[in-house]
Each structure stands twice: as C-alpha cells, then as structure tokens.
Design a protein around this motif. Sequence first.
Motif, mmCIF file in Angstrom:
data_model
loop_
_atom_site.group_PDB
_atom_site.id
_atom_site.type_symbol
_atom_site.label_atom_id
_atom_site.label_comp_id
_atom_site.label_asym_id
_atom_site.label_seq_id
_atom_site.Cartn_x
_atom_site.Cartn_y
_atom_site.Cartn_z
ATOM 1 N N GLN A 3 -3.570 4.382 -6.812
ATOM 2 C CA GLN A 3 -4.052 3.257 -6.011
ATOM 3 C C GLN A 3 -4.965 2.355 -6.846
ATOM 4 O OE1 GLN A 3 -4.504 4.997 -1.584
ATOM 5 N NE2 GLN A 3 -5.491 6.241 -3.144
ATOM 6 N N ALA A 27 -0.698 5.117 4.722
ATOM 7 C CA ALA A 27 -0.340 4.899 3.317
ATOM 8 C C ALA A 27 0.522 6.046 2.806
ATOM 9 C CB ALA A 27 -1.597 4.755 2.476
ATOM 10 N N ARG A 66 4.014 5.567 4.081
ATOM 11 C CA ARG A 66 4.653 4.427 3.426
ATOM 12 C C ARG A 66 5.135 4.809 2.026
ATOM 13 N NH1 ARG A 66 2.660 1.495 -0.229
ATOM 14 N NH2 ARG A 66 0.504 2.123 0.205
#
Length: 501
Positions: A285, A334, A337
């Motif tokens: 990230q 997240a 996803r």
Amino acid sequence: MSTTTDARTLDNYVGGAWTPAQGAETLAVTNPATGALLAHVPLSGGADVDAAVAAARAALPAWRDVNVIERARRLFTLREQLVARREDLARSVTTEMGKTLVDARAEVGRAIEMVEAATAIPTTMQGRILEDISRGIDAETIRQPVGVCAAIAPFNFPMMVPFWFLPFAIGCGNTFVLKPSEQVPLTQQIVFEILHELELPPGVVNLVNGGREVVEALLDHDGVDAISFVGSAPVAKLVYERAARNGKRVQALGGAKNHMVVMPDAVIDKTVSGLIGSAFGAAGQRCMAGSVVVTVGEAHDRLLERLAAATRALTVGDGIDAASDVGPVVSCAARDRIADWIDRAVADGATVVVDGRGGLDGLPAGGAFVGPTILTDVTPEMAIAQEEVFGPVLAIVRAQSLEEAIGIVNRSRFGNGTSIFTESAPAVRRYRHDVQAGMIGVNISVAAPVAFFPFSGWKDSFFGDLHAHGPDAVEFYTRKKTVTSRYFGSGQGTGAYFVEQ
C-alpha cells in the motif's frame, strides 16, 4: 487528547483549540488487524471548514511577520518533540493503518527528516539580487508566503505524507489546514497535541476531520490559496482541475504502477531482498511499491524460484507483532478488492506462483489480511499489469531485451517510480535516460527521494508543476516578488535611466 483506544469521538483542531465538529455523523475507526473499534471520526462539514479557514486567514498576518529565523527555530523544537514521541507515533500508525512496526518507525523517521529539511528555510527561501541592471538601478527577487494552504492526505502514510507539506508551509510563513484520511485520523491527533505545545499563534495550524464534503469545501473555498493532495490518479486529476479552476495553486499526487527491471547480470540475493521489500512492504500500500517485475532474458529463470521461496517465508500477522513481516491491508473492503484483482488476473491467463488468498489460519477473523502473492505469465496488456492494485500483489512480465523492457515501462500511463537491477553501467545510463518516470532507482527497490529532493512523479502519477518537498516545496509555498529600485540624492547626478522607449 487521549491516545487510549476507547471509542471516543475525535475533535478537530481549529484556532489553537480542540473543537468538536458541528455535524453529528461519524465513522468507526478500526484496527485492521483485529477489527477492534479504536474511535469515531466526525464527518465534518462546510461550517467546520469555514471555521478552520477563517482561523488560518486571521492568523496569517501575524505569522508571516514572525521572522524567518524564529519560524525555523519553531521547527527545530517540533523536530525534538517528534523525536521524543516517535514510538507513540509509530505504534499509532501500525494500530490504525496496519503496516508493521518496522515500517511505521521508518515512516515516522521520514516525517522527522521533512522537518529537518524545512528548518533550512532561512537559506532555501532566499531570493536573488542583481546590482546595476542600469546606472544606479538594482533588481531583486524576494519570496513571500502564498497564504492559507490546505493538504488532503491519504490513508497509507498517516504520519509521513502530511509532513511532506506542513513544515514547509508554515516555515515559509503560510498558515495551514490539514484534512487527514478518515480511515486513519488518530496519528494526526498526536501530532496536533505536539503542535499545540509549540504555542504557535492560534490558527497557524488547523485540523479538520471528515470525508468528501471537507475535500470539496476546501477545493471551492475562496479563503484557501493553495491545495496539496495525495491519493488515487482519478481523484488527483479531479482535485487538480477543480482547484485550478477556482484559482488555487495546486499539486496533486496520484497513483502508480511501478516497474522493476531485472537484468541478467543482477546480483540475485540483493535483488530478491529489494523486490520483497518493495512489493510487500506496507502490504503493497505505497505509491512507490514495485508491483511489476520485468525480467530480461535469462534473469527470469535465475530469479523466480528464489523470489518465490523468499516470499513464502514471509510471516503475515498483526503489524504490532515483531514476528510479522507483512501486516493487514487497511480494511476488509480493501482485502476483498485485492482478492478480486487476483481472481481477475487468473481469469486473464496469469499463473499464481504464491497465493496470498489462503493459508492465513490462526489470524483474527475480523482482520483485513491478504498474503503476498506472485503472478507469472503476465503480459503487459493485462489489467493486473496496468492498473494500481494497492496490495501485496507482484506481477512478473518477461522481456527479451533492455529495449523491450523500457518499452513496457513507458507504455504505462503512470510514471511515478521505477528501478533497474544490474551491474552494467551502460544499461543504467540508457535506462535512466530513456525511461519515462520521475524517480529512478539503480539497485534501489524503493526510489523515494529523501526530504531534500522533490518527490517527482510524471504522467498520471502527478498533476501540477511543483512537486512535494525538497526545493519544490519552497517554490510551491512562496510567491516571487521582483523589485526594481533607484534612489535619487546619492550625489551621482543624472544619467541614462532604465525606461521603455
């Protein structure tokens, strides 16, 4: 403000005081490793933005009149207080965002480096002067503050990214409004406790929690002179266009799809270590995460087995646990996803070599965990090789030559960072000259510049003219004023003067 993990509702910081948001709606802030409730963050509205901007505007005349040496000294004090609380700050980053404590400590260290760079303002803010541009006439350029500056920060660096902006802005004599990510607002609560202790004039720094409504209010506000943004590329473009349309100076940093090129002569042990850190640090990230490896020729066979083995050896767990190599992603949404991205890549023809979607037994059921994943048989046309996943997913693309590898990199609509792993100076020279990206690493896996250099993304990774930190920060947070002067009565009499004919 307390730093305990009870379910308190956070305050804004406006005009030198902690202030409840005027709206009643809140969001839950949770620990992504456990799902535990940490706090409630208010969804502030336009009235809260109005109050913060008004406080910043009111503080501007007095703050810009504080001499530049004194402003730098305040930053020295800020640096010392951040150092004193660096472990508190790092643990806060890990608790609310998920990255490992090692990564969080490095992030806090980078934020402190930004303050250290900003303390050089008495030197970096200096102008220029040229004597005798004509007889008895001098010209000089000076720098003055832009005014009220705002920053909109992302979730992935709760500590560092706000400090790409805040110390440079106030060091140059501006006042400042920060909107942290509503997903990770707790670290900046500690930061503003520290800022409060600096006894800055009320309104020099302000904090407004919230979501989209706060962003839109800042972009449209007549009292805001400059906007800094970090986030996804589509939102960065919208921010840039809207802020510029409203007459603001703007820098909008967007997403990335960073490629790492591995040449046949790369030192494999060092390269594997670098790729692991780049792709899976902070669970991928990061806008500087290496998410595509381009292997050139025989480098693929030399690299793949050892890279896969090193990846399988990584431990996934709560970032606060020293045994964890990879923490959770920021949220369960997240996580899901990212898993969908892996499924899509497989459907497109990719092969899963290391699968992070399973094998996570023993971790908290409420945790947002997805393990490091490696995909091979990826082609440059696949979505997994083109779009930002923002998770611990590494795609491997094969090329037969350096020329082909450069072409693969340059076809990306992003241009944030890239790295090449090789011992060949000619290959490095060609790569750094031809590749279309703003930050280049040579045997460096995360080519993020230190504070004294600009964070210089290209293409859809950046919208604007002046980048974050380094000398660009002083350019962004100041306006130039050029003065041409002549004085009579010096005893020189009359002469030819600098006039337009």
